[in-house]
Design an enzyme around this catalytic site. Sequence first.
Site: not given
Length: 354
Positions: A35, A244
Amino acid sequence: MGTPTLTIRLDALAQNWQALDRRSGASCQTAAVVKADGYGLGVAEVGPALAKAGARTFFVAVAEEGVALRKALGSGPEIGVFSGHMATDTGLLRDHALIPMLNSPEQVARHRAKLPDAPFGIQLDSGMRRLGIAPDDFAALRESVLAAKPWLVMSHLACADEPQHPQNAAQLATFTEMTNGLGLRRSLSATGGILLGSDYHFDMTRPGIGLYGGAPFSTALQVAELSIPVIQCRNAAPGDSVGYGASWVAARPSRIATLAAGYADGLIRAMSNTAVLHARGVPCPLAGRVSMDLLTVDVTDYVEAHGADPDALDILGPYQGVDVLADAAGTIGYEILTSLGGRYARRYRTGAPA
Ligand SMILES: *Cc1c(COP(=O)(O)O)cnc(C)c1O
């Protein structure tokens, strides 16, 4: 070398399937769960490699994934669909010979009305309360379902990665009670359940994550290797910050490498300041926050050892498997693999490492 490269070791994948097949025992068939595009690694390559290793039965989450898998595998192998027969699935199931695992009385009724002659399996809820027919509903449906001779009756364990968890034995008892005497093929276990021992194996096992190198199959070979090129390097003096929020501050004269991948490539922001990469075996920690397309890494130790900046660093590979990286980010290997993005150059390797 300008693009991050995801190398997928199909040889390791095949060996992992064969190892789990041996663990499942001689009287038990080992399927393969592919899957989510083969746990993010590419079902068009992963599916045929598993078929070549010996897998004859595959499982996907939804019918659309089954269509892609059928294209890759051709007409021989069996493909089961965990989400069963949803309202819009009828044509896909019929046209691509997909076998729905029916999950509810509604799905049983729908399948009987829409595709009365097509094979189906039954998914039972033995205690996870996610998918599957509950015990009282199954009792009511039992006779009519049995008359149609299901291909397989299955259930799924909620806690199989914790061998001591009491829910394992409880679900085993419930599943056994619901299915004893039916004369049908039975399947209960995914990777974790295979490792719980032969009581849990029944007639078919359904490993997923262990095929791709993930826990709890601790002896799995690593399948995914991810190498990310360096765009530029700079110096940082003690007290200088990186990235950041200025969340990393140099404690020593440091060399910082900026790499061409970020959270848009599945290297999730929770790895900030915690995950470690490797350059020719030298551990190099992330320095600062993960950006959308960039990582900043402290390569000071590498430069000291080798006298030059690295060209590229590995974040998955022989030095570090998916679970180590997942731990650093507070998640699980499944999420790391299925998050790997579409911007990597993908190389599928079938032989031993070059
Ligand atoms: C995903 C899944 C599997 C495979 O589980 P792993 O833990 O990856 O081995 C098996 N059965 C069902 C119903 C699943 O949803």
